[in-house]
Design a protein around this motif. Structure first.
Motif, PDB file in Angstrom:
ATOM      1  N   VAL A 147       6.968   6.775   2.275  1.00 50.78           N
ATOM      2  CA  VAL A 147       5.807   6.325   1.510  1.00 50.78           C
ATOM      3  C   VAL A 147       6.284   6.043   0.096  1.00 50.78           C
ATOM      4  O   VAL A 147       6.899   6.898  -0.541  1.00 50.78           O
ATOM      5  N   LEU A 148       6.034   4.830  -0.398  1.00 50.84           N
ATOM      6  CA  LEU A 148       6.488   4.445  -1.732  1.00 50.84           C
ATOM      7  C   LEU A 148       5.317   4.518  -2.702  1.00 50.84           C
ATOM      8  O   LEU A 148       4.462   3.635  -2.726  1.00 50.84           O
ATOM      9  N   PRO A 149       5.268   5.574  -3.507  1.00 52.13           N
ATOM     10  CA  PRO A 149       4.140   5.752  -4.424  1.00 52.13           C
ATOM     11  C   PRO A 149       4.249   4.843  -5.647  1.00 52.13           C
ATOM     12  O   PRO A 149       5.247   4.137  -5.833  1.00 52.13           O
ATOM     13  N   GLU A 150       3.240   4.879  -6.498  1.00 51.66           N
ATOM     14  CA  GLU A 150       3.237   4.048  -7.698  1.00 51.66           C
ATOM     15  C   GLU A 150       4.177   4.603  -8.760  1.00 51.66           C
ATOM     16  O   GLU A 150       4.662   3.852  -9.608  1.00 51.66           O
ATOM     17  N   GLU A 185      19.359  12.579  -8.704  1.00 48.73           N
ATOM     18  CA  GLU A 185      18.121  11.798  -8.816  1.00 48.73           C
ATOM     19  C   GLU A 185      17.658  11.326  -7.440  1.00 48.73           C
ATOM     20  O   GLU A 185      16.465  11.299  -7.136  1.00 48.73           O
ATOM     21  N   THR A 186      18.626  10.962  -6.583  1.00 49.02           N
ATOM     22  CA  THR A 186      18.295  10.536  -5.217  1.00 49.02           C
ATOM     23  C   THR A 186      17.627  11.668  -4.454  1.00 49.02           C
ATOM     24  O   THR A 186      16.661  11.462  -3.702  1.00 49.02           O
ATOM     25  N   SER A 187      18.133  12.880  -4.619  1.00 46.53           N
ATOM     26  CA  SER A 187      17.548  14.031  -3.932  1.00 46.53           C
ATOM     27  C   SER A 187      16.095  14.246  -4.344  1.00 46.53           C
ATOM     28  O   SER A 187      15.228  14.528  -3.503  1.00 46.53           O
ATOM     29  N   LYS A 188      15.807  14.078  -5.637  1.00 44.86           N
ATOM     30  CA  LYS A 188      14.424  14.202  -6.101  1.00 44.86           C
ATOM     31  C   LYS A 188      13.534  13.126  -5.482  1.00 44.86           C
ATOM     32  O   LYS A 188      12.415  13.398  -5.030  1.00 44.86           O
ATOM     33  N   ILE A 189      14.044  11.894  -5.479  1.00 43.30           N
ATOM     34  CA  ILE A 189      13.257  10.787  -4.930  1.00 43.30           C
ATOM     35  C   ILE A 189      13.033  10.986  -3.440  1.00 43.30           C
ATOM     36  O   ILE A 189      11.951  10.711  -2.906  1.00 43.30           O
ATOM     37  N   ARG A 190      14.072  11.484  -2.739  1.00 40.63           N
ATOM     38  CA  ARG A 190      13.920  11.729  -1.307  1.00 40.63           C
ATOM     39  C   ARG A 190      12.786  12.710  -1.034  1.00 40.63           C
ATOM     40  O   ARG A 190      11.984  12.516  -0.117  1.00 40.63           O
ATOM     41  N   ASP A 191      12.708  13.764  -1.837  1.00 43.62           N
ATOM     42  CA  ASP A 191      11.656  14.752  -1.636  1.00 43.62           C
ATOM     43  C   ASP A 191      10.262  14.140  -1.811  1.00 43.62           C
ATOM     44  O   ASP A 191       9.289  14.607  -1.196  1.00 43.62           O
ATOM     45  N   GLU A 192      10.177  13.067  -2.623  1.00 44.56           N
ATOM     46  CA  GLU A 192       8.879  12.469  -2.896  1.00 44.56           C
ATOM     47  C   GLU A 192       8.485  11.407  -1.867  1.00 44.56           C
ATOM     48  O   GLU A 192       7.308  11.272  -1.526  1.00 44.56           O
ATOM     49  N   ILE A 193       9.458  10.617  -1.400  1.00 43.90           N
ATOM     50  CA  ILE A 193       9.079   9.486  -0.553  1.00 43.90           C
ATOM     51  C   ILE A 193       9.242   9.765   0.938  1.00 43.90           C
ATOM     52  O   ILE A 193       8.725   9.010   1.768  1.00 43.90           O
ATOM     53  N   ARG A 194       9.978  10.821   1.309  1.00 47.59           N
ATOM     54  CA  ARG A 194      10.108  11.191   2.724  1.00 47.59           C
ATOM     55  C   ARG A 194       9.028  12.223   3.025  1.00 47.59           C
ATOM     56  O   ARG A 194       9.106  13.365   2.598  1.00 47.59           O
ATOM     57  N   THR A 249      10.969  -1.869   0.548  1.00 49.94           N
ATOM     58  CA  THR A 249      11.707  -2.046  -0.691  1.00 49.94           C
ATOM     59  C   THR A 249      10.739  -2.055  -1.857  1.00 49.94           C
ATOM     60  O   THR A 249       9.612  -2.542  -1.738  1.00 49.94           O
ATOM     61  N   ALA A 250      11.155  -1.493  -2.973  1.00 50.77           N
ATOM     62  CA  ALA A 250      10.332  -1.497  -4.182  1.00 50.77           C
ATOM     63  C   ALA A 250      11.217  -1.238  -5.388  1.00 50.77           C
ATOM     64  O   ALA A 250      12.219  -0.526  -5.289  1.00 50.77           O
ATOM     65  N   ASN A 251      10.860  -1.847  -6.502  1.00 51.30           N
ATOM     66  CA  ASN A 251      11.580  -1.660  -7.755  1.00 51.30           C
ATOM     67  C   ASN A 251      10.765  -0.792  -8.702  1.00 51.30           C
ATOM     68  O   ASN A 251       9.541  -0.929  -8.789  1.00 51.30           O
ATOM     69  N   TYR A 252      11.446   0.082  -9.438  1.00 50.97           N
ATOM     70  CA  TYR A 252      10.811   0.951 -10.419  1.00 50.97           C
ATOM     71  C   TYR A 252      11.552   0.834 -11.743  1.00 50.97           C
ATOM     72  O   TYR A 252      12.766   0.599 -11.773  1.00 50.97           O
ATOM     73  N   SER A 253      10.813   1.017 -12.835  1.00 47.60           N
ATOM     74  CA  SER A 253      11.408   1.027 -14.165  1.00 47.60           C
ATOM     75  C   SER A 253      11.036   2.320 -14.873  1.00 47.60           C
ATOM     76  O   SER A 253       9.963   2.901 -14.627  1.00 47.60           O
ATOM     77  N   SER A 254      11.899   2.757 -15.778  1.00 50.16           N
ATOM     78  CA  SER A 254      11.629   3.978 -16.529  1.00 50.16           C
ATOM     79  C   SER A 254      10.383   3.800 -17.388  1.00 50.16           C
ATOM     80  O   SER A 254      10.205   2.778 -18.058  1.00 50.16           O
ATOM     81  N   THR A 255       9.512   4.799 -17.349  1.00 53.37           N
ATOM     82  CA  THR A 255       8.298   4.768 -18.169  1.00 53.37           C
ATOM     83  C   THR A 255       8.498   5.486 -19.494  1.00 53.37           C
ATOM     84  O   THR A 255       7.648   5.403 -20.384  1.00 53.37           O
ATOM     85  N   GLY A 256       9.596   6.203 -19.606  1.00 57.11           N
ATOM     86  CA  GLY A 256       9.846   6.960 -20.822  1.00 57.11           C
ATOM     87  C   GLY A 256       9.014   8.207 -20.954  1.00 57.11           C
ATOM     88  O   GLY A 256       9.032   8.880 -21.989  1.00 57.11           O
ATOM     89  N   SER A 257       8.275   8.557 -19.885  1.00 57.40           N
ATOM     90  CA  SER A 257       7.369   9.696 -19.966  1.00 57.40           C
ATOM     91  C   SER A 257       7.961  10.977 -19.400  1.00 57.40           C
ATOM     92  O   SER A 257       7.314  12.006 -19.403  1.00 57.40           O
ATOM     93  N   GLY A 301       0.820  -1.202   0.000  1.00 60.26           N
ATOM     94  CA  GLY A 301       0.000   0.000   0.000  1.00 60.26           C
ATOM     95  C   GLY A 301       0.848   1.242   0.000  1.00 60.26           C
ATOM     96  O   GLY A 301       1.945   1.273  -0.532  1.00 60.26           O
ATOM     97  N   ALA A 302       0.351   2.271   0.635  1.00 55.99           N
ATOM     98  CA  ALA A 302       1.024   3.562   0.549  1.00 55.99           C
ATOM     99  C   ALA A 302       2.244   3.634   1.444  1.00 55.99           C
ATOM    100  O   ALA A 302       3.228   4.259   1.109  1.00 55.99           O
ATOM    101  N   GLY A 303       2.212   3.035   2.622  1.00 53.80           N
ATOM    102  CA  GLY A 303       3.358   3.134   3.510  1.00 53.80           C
ATOM    103  C   GLY A 303       3.020   2.632   4.890  1.00 53.80           C
ATOM    104  O   GLY A 303       1.862   2.469   5.242  1.00 53.80           O
TER     105      GLY A 303
END
Length: 507
Positions: free
Chosen positions: A354-357, A490-499, A390-398, A327-329
């Motif tokens: 929180v690990l979003p989609e 890229e880590t800094s961007k992800i941190r802003d989203e999941i923390r 833990t979660a894996n993500y792949s590039s969507t190309g978007s 779920g969300a977290g």
């Protein structure tokens, strides 16, 4: 722990000399434990170990010398010749049980038995690297709540960071036999996934001959009390040992093809004017396989790539169950709930993961495979209210800004007295394979516009970055590799989203 040298004593004996890293040498706790472990290791005899021949725990760089054993490792032998048959597996298991019995009799536990620590000498298997694991395990390397050993061979209690006894070595012996039969007891995957399976999933015994499955299944029991002792294993695996080797029971475990003896190397002799053994760190030596053990360390040998030697230890984060969120977290809550504020010696619980989609403006999409339930972790003297993610993500190309094709997120949220140490443990867990090639050693980076220090390294095929703060500790792997600065951004961007700030508690 340091660097291993192939050397000759002044009397001409070939030895393996292990010299501790400067950080360990400066740790009084390590020296005290190392001294005690060396004293115990000196007493280990038996046919199946590499004996300690000398040591100096009080030298400027503490060192340990063991007899040099010529021959391939079990992992190398299997890669070259393929799986063993049942007769070879029984002999291998009995030899390892005999070696562990000798080690245990002296009050030691190996803690890291695996194919890479077993030399297939002409006169039978020899177990290496006993007697030093405990010294390393008890130092600052694991003060962040880490487990010690190699994922895939760790017993469940070891993967969870609990105190271990002889039964943990028996578990590893069972995993070694599965590997020698051509299998993988918990399949393939990241170190964290392997440790999760060790705790929660059944072992895969399909590679074993039918006659060995009951014995190995008992070795791999989740309950340490249900595993056989090494003496019982000798009876189960080699009931005819009193008769001695026969034509159909060779002294050396065999694979499907004969294996030529490994040539003995010709190391450089110590010069007549070289320092005595008490100053072995200054003696003339050559390394058989030059690798500095710790990432970021400079090799003392020109042209040697930074990395970890194959007999090194894996400092892996305690992930008795490292988990993907469905779920969300998993929230950290206020007083009276997990992670509460009653202990004022810990930081306040203000943020959670929180690990979003999707991540980074929908540039990475979350993969749905292998999702696992959230896993709260037990409290310790340095961690409270922690849960693994833990979660894996792949590039969507978007998203044009996305710079990597795949992203793996591993982390935890809770209350941490040493968040940077937990972060470093997470980075280790994501990069240790036992034969890793470190192309970019650890570097601390501060992304413009951010006050957070991010640690990054490139190991093998991935660049890994991480951060640690009072409530969140995360490591992120990027594939394919890229510059450390790019991965840190890229880590800094992800941190802003999941923390995120902790959600208000339900009434």
């Amino acid at each position: 722990m340091g660097t291993v040298y192939l050397a000759r004593s002044r009397g001409g004996r070939t030895v393996a000399v292990k010299v501790a890293r400067p950080e360990l040498a400066a740790d009084p706790h390590f020296r005290a434990r190392f001294r005690a472990e060396v004293d115990a290791a000196r007493k280990v005899g038996g046919f199946h170990t590499a004996q300690v021949v000398d040591a100096d725990p009080d030298a400027p760089a503490p060192w340990l010398a063991t007899a040099y054993i010529a021959g391939p490792t079990l992992s190398g032998l299997l890669a070259e010749r393929g799986p063993m048959d049942e007769a070879g597996l029984r002999l291998l298991g009995a030899a390892l049980a005999e070696a562990l019995e000798a080690i245990h009799h002296c009050g030691l536990i190996h803690r890291d038995l695996k194919p890479g620590n077993i030399i297939m000498a002409d006169d039978g298997p020899r177990v290496l690297d006993f007697g030093i694991a405990r010294a390393l395990e008890s130092t600052r390397l694991t003060h962040t709540g880490g487990a010690f050993g190699t994922p895939g061979f760790l017993a469940p209690e070891q993967a969870q960071g609990h105190e271990v006894d002889r039964a943990a070595d028996v578990f590893a012996l069972g995993a070694v036999l599965v590997a020698a039969a051509g299998g993988q007891v918990f399949g393939e995957g990241t170190p964290m996934m392997l440790m999760y399976r060790a705790v929660h999933e059944s072992a895969d015994l399909s590679a074993l001959p039918d006659g060995l499955r009951p014995v190995v299944a008992a070795c791999l029991s989740k309950d340490p009390a249900q595993r056989p002792t090494t003496k019982q294993l000798l009876d189960l695996l080699a009931p005819r040992t009193a008769e001695g080797p026969t034509a159909d029971t060779p002294a050396r475990p065999s694979t499907s093809a004969s294996v030529p003896s490994a040539p003995t190397p010709t190391p450089t002799a110590v010069s007549p004017g070289a320092p005595a053994v008490g100053s072995v760190a200054d003696a003339a030596t050559v390394d058989a396989v030059p690798h500095a053990l710790s990432r970021g360390a400079e090799s003392p040998h020109a042209g040697s790539p930074p990395g970890k030697m194959s007999t090194g230890r894996v400092a892996a984060v305690v992930a008795g169950a490292v988990l993907m969120l469905g779920g969300a977290g998993y929230g950290i809550y206020a007083s009276g709930r997990p992670g509460g504020e009653s202990d004022t010696s810990f930081p306040k619980a203000t943020h959670e993961i929180v690990l979003p989609e999707t991540l980074v403006d929908d540039g990475y999409g979350r993969e749905i495979e292998h999702r696992l339930p959230p896993d709260p972790q037990p409290d310790s003297s340095t961690v409270k209210g922690s849960a693994h993610y833990t979660a894996n993500y792949s590039s969507t190309g978007s998203a044009e800004a996305v710079g990597f094709s795949a992203v793996e997120v591993y982390g935890s949220s809770g209350r941490y007295k040493d968040p940077e140490g937990v972060r470093d443990g997470l980075i280790d867990a994501m990069t240790v394979t036992g034969s890793e090639n470190v192309s970019e050693p650890l570097k601390t980076i501060r992304v413009p516009g951010s006050e957070v220090e991010i640690r990054c390294t490139t190991v093998d095929y991935r660049t890994v970055c991480g951060w640690g703060d009072d409530n969140t500790t995360v490591a992120i792997a990027f594939m394919p590799t890229g510059s450390l600065e790019k991965a840190a951004a890229e880590t800094s961007k992800i941190r802003d989203e999941i923390r995120q700030p902790i959600a208000l508690e339900n009434p």
